[in-house]
Design a protein around this motif. Structure first.
Motif, mmCIF file in Angstrom:
data_model
loop_
_atom_site.group_PDB
_atom_site.id
_atom_site.type_symbol
_atom_site.label_atom_id
_atom_site.label_comp_id
_atom_site.label_asym_id
_atom_site.label_seq_id
_atom_site.Cartn_x
_atom_site.Cartn_y
_atom_site.Cartn_z
ATOM 1 N N PHE A 219 15.679 -30.308 -11.868
ATOM 2 C CA PHE A 219 15.388 -30.261 -13.311
ATOM 3 C C PHE A 219 16.679 -30.285 -14.129
ATOM 4 C CE2 PHE A 219 11.231 -27.991 -12.144
ATOM 5 C CZ PHE A 219 10.499 -29.170 -12.228
ATOM 6 N N TYR A 220 17.697 -29.582 -13.637
ATOM 7 C CA TYR A 220 18.962 -29.524 -14.375
ATOM 8 C C TYR A 220 19.589 -30.922 -14.443
ATOM 9 C CZ TYR A 220 23.562 -28.095 -15.958
ATOM 10 O OH TYR A 220 24.724 -27.975 -16.696
ATOM 11 N N LEU A 221 19.612 -31.572 -13.273
ATOM 12 C CA LEU A 221 20.226 -32.918 -13.222
ATOM 13 C C LEU A 221 19.448 -33.915 -14.084
ATOM 14 C CD1 LEU A 221 21.090 -33.109 -9.388
ATOM 15 C CD2 LEU A 221 22.666 -32.646 -11.266
ATOM 16 N N ASN A 222 18.137 -33.682 -14.212
ATOM 17 C CA ASN A 222 17.307 -34.579 -15.044
ATOM 18 C C ASN A 222 17.193 -34.079 -16.496
ATOM 19 O OD1 ASN A 222 16.813 -36.255 -12.863
ATOM 20 N ND2 ASN A 222 15.005 -35.089 -12.233
ATOM 21 N N HIS A 223 18.006 -33.097 -16.807
ATOM 22 C CA HIS A 223 18.044 -32.522 -18.173
ATOM 23 C C HIS A 223 16.692 -31.975 -18.626
ATOM 24 C CE1 HIS A 223 22.067 -34.162 -18.352
ATOM 25 N NE2 HIS A 223 21.584 -35.366 -18.066
ATOM 26 N N ARG A 224 15.895 -31.488 -17.707
ATOM 27 C CA ARG A 224 14.628 -30.814 -18.082
ATOM 28 C C ARG A 224 14.917 -29.304 -18.084
ATOM 29 N NH1 ARG A 224 10.803 -33.815 -13.832
ATOM 30 N NH2 ARG A 224 9.229 -32.316 -14.552
ATOM 31 N N LEU A 225 15.666 -28.904 -19.094
ATOM 32 C CA LEU A 225 16.248 -27.567 -19.099
ATOM 33 C C LEU A 225 15.220 -26.431 -19.221
ATOM 34 C CD1 LEU A 225 19.534 -28.131 -21.118
ATOM 35 C CD2 LEU A 225 19.211 -28.014 -18.648
ATOM 36 N N ASN B 173 24.466 -37.808 -9.470
ATOM 37 C CA ASN B 173 23.338 -36.860 -9.403
ATOM 38 C C ASN B 173 22.661 -36.839 -8.040
ATOM 39 O OD1 ASN B 173 23.679 -35.859 -11.907
ATOM 40 N ND2 ASN B 173 21.914 -36.859 -12.854
ATOM 41 N N ASP B 174 22.475 -38.037 -7.498
ATOM 42 C CA ASP B 174 21.801 -38.122 -6.186
ATOM 43 C C ASP B 174 22.604 -37.388 -5.117
ATOM 44 O OD1 ASP B 174 19.742 -39.489 -7.226
ATOM 45 O OD2 ASP B 174 20.353 -41.474 -6.495
ATOM 46 N N LEU B 175 23.927 -37.613 -5.183
ATOM 47 C CA LEU B 175 24.796 -36.971 -4.194
ATOM 48 C C LEU B 175 24.751 -35.442 -4.356
ATOM 49 C CD1 LEU B 175 26.630 -38.007 -1.927
ATOM 50 C CD2 LEU B 175 28.567 -37.827 -3.488
ATOM 51 N N LYS B 176 24.746 -35.016 -5.618
ATOM 52 C CA LYS B 176 24.705 -33.565 -5.869
ATOM 53 C C LYS B 176 23.375 -32.975 -5.372
ATOM 54 C CE LYS B 176 26.588 -30.235 -8.818
ATOM 55 N NZ LYS B 176 27.641 -30.106 -9.798
ATOM 56 N N TYR B 177 22.294 -33.687 -5.622
ATOM 57 C CA TYR B 177 20.992 -33.193 -5.165
ATOM 58 C C TYR B 177 20.948 -33.166 -3.637
ATOM 59 C CZ TYR B 177 16.027 -32.473 -4.618
ATOM 60 O OH TYR B 177 14.821 -31.956 -4.253
ATOM 61 N N GLU B 178 21.546 -34.214 -3.040
ATOM 62 C CA GLU B 178 21.626 -34.280 -1.574
ATOM 63 C C GLU B 178 22.380 -33.063 -1.022
ATOM 64 O OE1 GLU B 178 20.538 -36.350 1.864
ATOM 65 O OE2 GLU B 178 19.938 -36.681 -0.214
ATOM 66 N N LEU B 179 23.448 -32.713 -1.759
ATOM 67 C CA LEU B 179 24.263 -31.547 -1.387
ATOM 68 C C LEU B 179 23.405 -30.272 -1.415
ATOM 69 C CD1 LEU B 179 27.235 -30.482 -0.917
ATOM 70 C CD2 LEU B 179 27.358 -30.155 -3.383
ATOM 71 N N ALA B 180 22.680 -30.089 -2.501
ATOM 72 C CA ALA B 180 21.812 -28.900 -2.647
ATOM 73 C C ALA B 180 20.746 -28.883 -1.554
ATOM 74 C CB ALA B 180 21.164 -28.903 -4.021
ATOM 75 N N ASN C 102 29.041 -29.838 4.098
ATOM 76 C CA ASN C 102 30.499 -29.944 3.897
ATOM 77 C C ASN C 102 30.928 -31.402 3.718
ATOM 78 O OD1 ASN C 102 31.377 -27.207 6.151
ATOM 79 N ND2 ASN C 102 30.772 -27.225 4.012
ATOM 80 N N ARG C 103 30.322 -32.277 4.513
ATOM 81 C CA ARG C 103 30.665 -33.703 4.452
ATOM 82 C C ARG C 103 30.295 -34.271 3.073
ATOM 83 N NH1 ARG C 103 28.485 -38.360 5.196
ATOM 84 N NH2 ARG C 103 26.401 -37.458 5.454
ATOM 85 N N ILE C 104 29.091 -33.944 2.611
ATOM 86 C CA ILE C 104 28.640 -34.442 1.298
ATOM 87 C C ILE C 104 29.507 -33.838 0.180
ATOM 88 C CG2 ILE C 104 26.701 -34.494 -0.347
ATOM 89 C CD1 ILE C 104 24.832 -34.359 2.174
ATOM 90 N N ALA C 105 29.828 -32.555 0.302
ATOM 91 C CA ALA C 105 30.652 -31.888 -0.723
ATOM 92 C C ALA C 105 32.027 -32.541 -0.814
ATOM 93 C CB ALA C 105 30.793 -30.414 -0.383
ATOM 94 N N GLU C 106 32.577 -32.857 0.360
ATOM 95 C CA GLU C 106 33.903 -33.501 0.384
ATOM 96 C C GLU C 106 33.843 -34.865 -0.306
ATOM 97 O OE1 GLU C 106 35.700 -33.801 4.290
ATOM 98 O OE2 GLU C 106 37.074 -35.336 3.509
#
Lengths: 215, 399
Positions: free
Chosen positions: A35-41, A115-122, A161-165
């Protein structure tokens, strides 16, 4: 006799409930990030308040379990290990909740192309916490399956760790971003990564505790 | 007045209760899996039951080794066995009550010139070596069984904890029963031939023999030992040889209890004979030795390097020293009791011609009906040099 088994069963149910809270916290975290990444705050804040409530309930439950284990002198030889595992898994849930609170407080400026990478990380960090919960459940019921689940935690942590890097390299390679912005985004990536790291630390403890449980 | 002589036996019983209950419930109470009050109550009840119901078998064997037939002699034998146990415990040497008693009886035999049945002695000494080995085998077998079935049972840790607690109490009860059945001979065996109690019949339905009354009192003294002193032993006796978890403790106590049971059960003896197998001798074995055998058995297959062999060596030394010290102490004490206190330590009217022949004759008197109470008496009377003496001493038939 009935009282003895009833007492044990009640704590067994409470431990399961506590572990359910961790899984639920992970699911809320994933939703919240999305929701945060899609700005649905508004929906993000709703998830955040749910996870804060959940964390509090889990804390109370953990304290209750710990008190009962001590006052009723249950599982004397494994009590220390179990309390350690419960406290560490609570710390994982705290990390999940704190990260989401930080999103709400600091409101980091995300990059839409990442965003996709960040969501993948989460997703991977939460996967590690979910396998951690599975391995804890196996520690209580089925020792032979603990090792497989711990392996999955290690794998998910490495993947996180790999995705974060990759994410951090990407943001630091952008010349048009301010250093403060880069550092801010890196801080959030690190915060998510910590969830997986904490899950892995717990599993290291769990591996030793499992050896002690074999008769 | 005759009662006063029983004090030494009661002291021995107290000491046995204080020390040997720790072998049964030590880990359970030490790890707080079982409350001390529960452990003490279960121990006491089942020690009494074991002693009164099944205590006869091992007592017969001790009687065959040496039938101490005068109360002052019995008093001295029990006192010296108890003192040697106390002294060795004080010197922090591991000690077995069974061995101290056998040593003291041999001391009485030598002092009074009574014949020693060496075949019986070899049988008894043989069980000292055999019982820890057998306990080790039992423990290994039970360990593998537990590993196989508990490993695949997928029982929640907390449920397993509840089962283990129940198991420890049940196995502890069996252990206490076996202890009472096997070791009551150590406490009261030397008084059987000089028992001050008469047979009783309760409402004509239940016969309570003098020997059973003796065993009841002896087992109550064991119970007093459990309640008054065993807590200290249970909480201070650590896992010197090998660290035990509650489940391992359950296995070890069960193995030990089985050994004590097989060396005390007349029913098992009859069963083995009926199927053509050689029976195991009914001998009071040391519960400490049996439990050490069981612990070493488990430790050998679990993690050999964690066994403290130095302590094992010390224990083995104690096994040799105990009977020797008890025998010497008893011999010296009998000299003083007879010559200084002028007490009769052997009744030669019951054992005339002791030194003439060493033949032991066993007479089984089954179903001797008395017309007064219509009850049935089952006695086994062991007399040295029986021939010609039974008719001269008809009171033997009544005791």
């Amino acid at each position: 006799m009935i009282e003895l088994f009833g007492k044990h069963k009640q704590i067994e149910v409470e431990i399961d409930e506590f572990l359910d809270h961790i899984v639920e916290g992970g699911l809320l975290f994933k939703k919240g990030i999305k929701f945060y990444l899609n700005h649905r705050l508004e929906e993000f804040e709703q998830r955040l308040s749910e996870i804060i409530l959940l964390e509090k309930r889990a804390d109370d439950l953990r304290r209750n379990i710990e008190t009962k284990l001590y006052t009723k002198t249950l599982i004397p030889e494994f009590r220390g290990d179990v309390l350690g595992l419960l406290e560490h898994s609570d710390a994982v849930l705290n990390q999940i909740a704190d990260t989401l609170v930080e999103f709400s407080v600091e409101n980091p400026e995300t990059l839409s192309d990442l965003n996709d990478l960040k969501y993948e990380l989460a997703k991977n960090a939460i996967k590690a916490s979910e396998f951690m919960v599975k391995s804890i459940r196996c520690y209580f019921r089925d020792l032979t399956a603990v090792r497989d689940n711990i392996k999955q935690v290690h794998f998910s942590r490495e993947e996180t760790n790999r995705i974060a890097e990759k994410y951090k390299r990407d943001i630091f390679s952008r010349p048009n971003l301010r250093l403060s912005h880069k550092m801010h985004l890196r801080y959030f990536a690190r915060s998510i990564e910590n969830i997986a790291d904490d899950a892995e630390d717990l599993c290291d403890r769990l591996a030793i505790a499992t050896i002690k449980r074999y008769i | 007045m005759e009662w006063i002589y029983l004090i030494s036996g009661l002291f021995l019983g107290w000491s046995l209760g204080a020390n040997d209950a720790a072998n049964i419930f030590g880990t359970a109470v030490g790890s707080r899996m079982v409350k001390f009050k529960t452990a003490a109550l279960v121990s006491t009840i089942f020690v009494i039951l074991g002693a009164v119901i099944s205590g006869g078998g091992t007592t017969e064997t001790l009687g065959q080794l040496g039938a101490v037939n005068a109360l002052a002699g019995s008093f001295t034998v029990a006192l010296m066995a108890g003192l040697s146990v106390a002294i060795m415990t004080q010197m922090k040497l591991p000690v077995s009550t069974s061995q101290a008693v056998v040593g003291a009886i041999l001391g009485w035999n030598f002092f009074t010139g009574s014949p020693t049945d060496y075949q019986k002695l070899i049988e008894i000494v043989g069980t000292w070596f055999f019982s820890p080995i057998l306990a080790g085998f039992f423990a290994v077998g039970l360990y593998y069984l537990a590993k196989k079935y508990l490993g695949s049972a997928k029982i929640h840790m907390l449920q397993m904890d509840a089962y283990t607690r129940v198991g420890l109490i049940v196995v502890g009860a069996f252990g206490a029963y076996s202890l009472g059945a096997n070791n009551i001979a150590n406490v009261m065996g030397m008084f059987v031939f000089a028992s001050p109690f008469e047979n009783m019949s309760i409402y004509g339905f239940f016969n309570f023999t003098g020997t059973q009354q003796l065993f009841l009192i002896g087992s109550i003294s064991i119970g007093v030992g459990v309640f008054t002193y065993s807590y200290k032993v249970m909480t201070t006796v650590g896992n010197d040889i090998f660290k035990l978890t509650p489940i391992l403790a359950l296995i070890v106590v069960l193995a030990k209890s089985l050994v004590l049971f097989v060396f005390a059960s007349q029913g098992l003896e009859r069963l083995l004979i009926s199927i053509g197998l050689p029976p195991l001798p009914l001998v009071p074995v040391s519960s400490s030795q049996a439990i050490i055998g069981a612990i070493i058995g488990v430790a050998l297959i679990k993690s050999r390097e964690n066994i403290n062999f130095k302590i094992v060596g010390r224990i083995a030394t104690g096994w040799i020293i105990t009977p020797v010290i008890a025998g010497i102490m008893c011999y010296v004490a009998l000299f003083f009791v007879q010559n200084v206190f002028e007490q009769e330590v052997v009744d030669r009217s019951i054992q005339p011609g002791i030194s003439q022949t060493e033949e032991t004759t066993t007479i089984e008197l089954f179903s001797t009906q008395t017309t007064t109470n219509n009850s049935i008496k089952h006695y086994q009377v062991y007399l040295n040099n029986f021939e010609g003496n039974l008719l001269a001493n008809p009171e033997l038939l009544d005791n």
